[in-house]
Write an enzyme that holds these catalytic residues in place. Structure first.
Site, PDB file in Angstrom:
ATOM      1  N   ASP A  39      -5.677  -3.142  -3.279  1.00  0.00           N
ATOM      2  CA  ASP A  39      -6.975  -3.776  -3.587  1.00  0.00           C
ATOM      3  C   ASP A  39      -6.832  -4.783  -4.712  1.00  0.00           C
ATOM      4  OD1 ASP A  39      -8.115  -2.245  -1.638  1.00  0.00           O
ATOM      5  OD2 ASP A  39      -8.994  -0.761  -3.005  1.00  0.00           O
TER       6      ASP A  39
ATOM      7  N   HIS B 174      -2.978   2.315  -2.540  1.00  0.00           N
ATOM      8  CA  HIS B 174      -4.067   1.460  -2.061  1.00  0.00           C
ATOM      9  C   HIS B 174      -4.808   0.772  -3.199  1.00  0.00           C
ATOM     10  CE1 HIS B 174      -3.854   2.463   2.206  1.00  0.00           C
ATOM     11  NE2 HIS B 174      -3.551   3.699   1.828  1.00  0.00           N
TER      12      HIS B 174
ATOM     13  N   ASN C 289       0.824  -1.210   0.000  1.00  0.00           N
ATOM     14  CA  ASN C 289       0.000   0.000   0.000  1.00  0.00           C
ATOM     15  C   ASN C 289       0.858   1.260   0.000  1.00  0.00           C
ATOM     16  OD1 ASN C 289      -2.591  -1.124  -0.093  1.00  0.00           O
ATOM     17  ND2 ASN C 289      -2.621  -1.503   2.104  1.00  0.00           N
TER      18      ASN C 289
ATOM     19  N   GLU D  59      -5.727  -7.921   5.113  1.00  0.00           N
ATOM     20  CA  GLU D  59      -5.072  -8.934   4.280  1.00  0.00           C
ATOM     21  C   GLU D  59      -5.190 -10.325   4.875  1.00  0.00           C
ATOM     22  OE1 GLU D  59      -1.913  -7.234   7.077  1.00  0.00           O
ATOM     23  OE2 GLU D  59      -3.740  -6.591   6.057  1.00  0.00           O
TER      24      GLU D  59
END
Length: 420
Positions: free
Chosen positions: A314, A310, A305, A340
């Site tokens: 994803d 981000h 991230n 996660e």
């Protein structure tokens, strides 16, 4: 002031008397049936408790393990259903745990013999009695009885009020006003329909007959017009109801899906996974089939991230979900707990086979590459593997063991598998 000689009052009194008698009889019957059904359900649950605790009781009695026996008896009496347990061994000595005190003394008991199969024969060890106090039955019945009584009272009050209003409006006053009201209607005809009261002399009934016939002539003419309009309105209303029902069903299906799935990956969420895990644990303990669990945590996900954004994080989660699903059977369940962290439920799978599934998953994700505007990157995961033990495992115990194994994998260098 009520005139008790009136026909309307006499009919009302007769109807209410019959109705109250039937209401009392039906209410008592409902309560009796509910009580008998609840006792039967409690008896069946006691029999189910026998099947659950029988193997452990037999082993503890055969091994003369008093600590294990005390723990089992404590566990049984901790169940809300069972108030006491009595164990009478083959020498006649009785051990009791809990108490049998009830509200009315109607204790429900289920007794069974415990034997151990040794050298080709069944050896009697003890006779065990599970007891459920009548308070269990009464506690379950309390709400049902209250609803039955409240329903009976509400219906009685409502119908009594309606009866009084209906008799006063439909019988008392109409008998005085009907002749004048109908005769005052200036109507033409209702085709060839006529009311014939077979009156030979002129009186109130003959005048009512003449007035009613005139009203019927008008109603027949108006009826045809209103029926056509009513059919059109009904068709429109039916179409509206059908459309709104379909929309409501679609909305309900969507809400159910949202409540059970993770919106990003489309996987089962924690709530749905825990429901399935509890069911599979009970099934495995009942049938003796193996059950394994994988706890998976993506390695250095915060770095992904921070380094790639981000959006890339994803994409990594979605890629992991799709890649892992490709390594699982239709009966397996992959869920995202959050962040996660993922869980994989493997029914009918022993610990060695579960480790092989974990290996396939790691091999598959190692070959994946996530593409971004800044370039591509790969990722890895740490996996903890555990399996169900037959004695006292539940959802929390199984999840805790899988987490411990997964954290050992992280501490050992990540991108690896650790089994209990």
């Amino acid at each position: 002031m009520i005139n008790r000689k009136k026909l309307s009052w006499q009919l009302l009194r007769s109807v209410l008397s019959i109705y109250f008698s039937i209401t009392v009889l039906v209410t008592l019957t409902q309560m009796a049936v509910e009580y008998a059904h609840t006792r039967t359900m409690v008896q069946q649950e006691l029999e189910g408790a026998e099947r659950t605790f029988y193997p452990a009781l037999a082993r503890a009695l055969w091994e003369l393990n008093r600590e294990q026996l005390d723990a089992l008896m404590l566990g049984v009496t901790d169940l809300p259903l069972i108030s006491s347990v009595r164990v009478a061994d083959k020498s006649g000595r009785e051990i009791r745990r809990g108490h049998d005190t009830g509200l009315i003394g109607a204790t429900i008991e289920h007794a069974f013999n415990v034997s151990y199969h040794f050298s080709g024969e069944d050896i009697h060890l003890a006779r065990v009695t599970f007891s459920a106090a009548d308070s269990v039955v009464l506690q379950r019945l309390r709400v049902g009885f209250q609803m039955i009584m409240v329903s009976a009272v509400i219906k009685s009050l409502a119908l009594t009020t309606l009866f009084i209003l209906a008799f006063r409006r439909r019988l008392g006053q109409p008998l005085r006003d009907l002749t004048g009201s109908v005769a005052a209607i200036d109507l033409d005809s209702l085709g060839h329909r006529r009311v014939d009261l077979h009156q030979t002399e002129e009186n109130e009934l003959s005048r009512l007959q003449d007035a009613f016939n005139r009203m019927l002539e008008t109603l027949d003419r108006e009826r045809r017009t209103h029926v056509a309009a009513l059919l059109e309105v009904n068709q429109s209303l039916e179409l509206q109801v059908q459309n709104r029902t379909q929309a409501l069903e679609q909305a309900n299906r969507r809400l159910e899906q949202l409540a059970r799935t993770d919106p990003l990956t489309g996987l089962a969420n924690r709530r749905h996974f825990m429901e399935c895990l509890a069911v599979e644990i009970l099934r495995s303990q009942r049938t003796g089939s193996p059950l394994s669990l994988l706890a998976v945590d993506l390695d250095h996900f915060k770095r992904i991230n921070d380094r790639w954004g981000h959006g890339a994080g994803d994409d990594t989660l979605v890629n992991f979900a799709r890649t892992t699903q490709g390594q699982l059977r239709a009966s397996d369940l992959l869920a995202r707990l959050g962040g996660e962290e993922f869980l994989v439920l493997l029914p009918d799978t022993a610990l060695p086979q579960a480790a092989e599934v974990a290996t396939r998953i790691l091999d598959a994700i190692r070959s994946q590459e996530i593409s971004t505007d800044q370039g591509g990157f790969s990722y890895s995961a740490s996996v903890g593997v555990t399996s169900l033990r037959r004695d006292s495992d539940d959802c929390d115990v199984l999840l805790a063991r899988a987490d411990c194994a997964m954290y050992r994998a992280k501490e050992a260098g990540r991108d690896r598998i650790e089994a209990e």
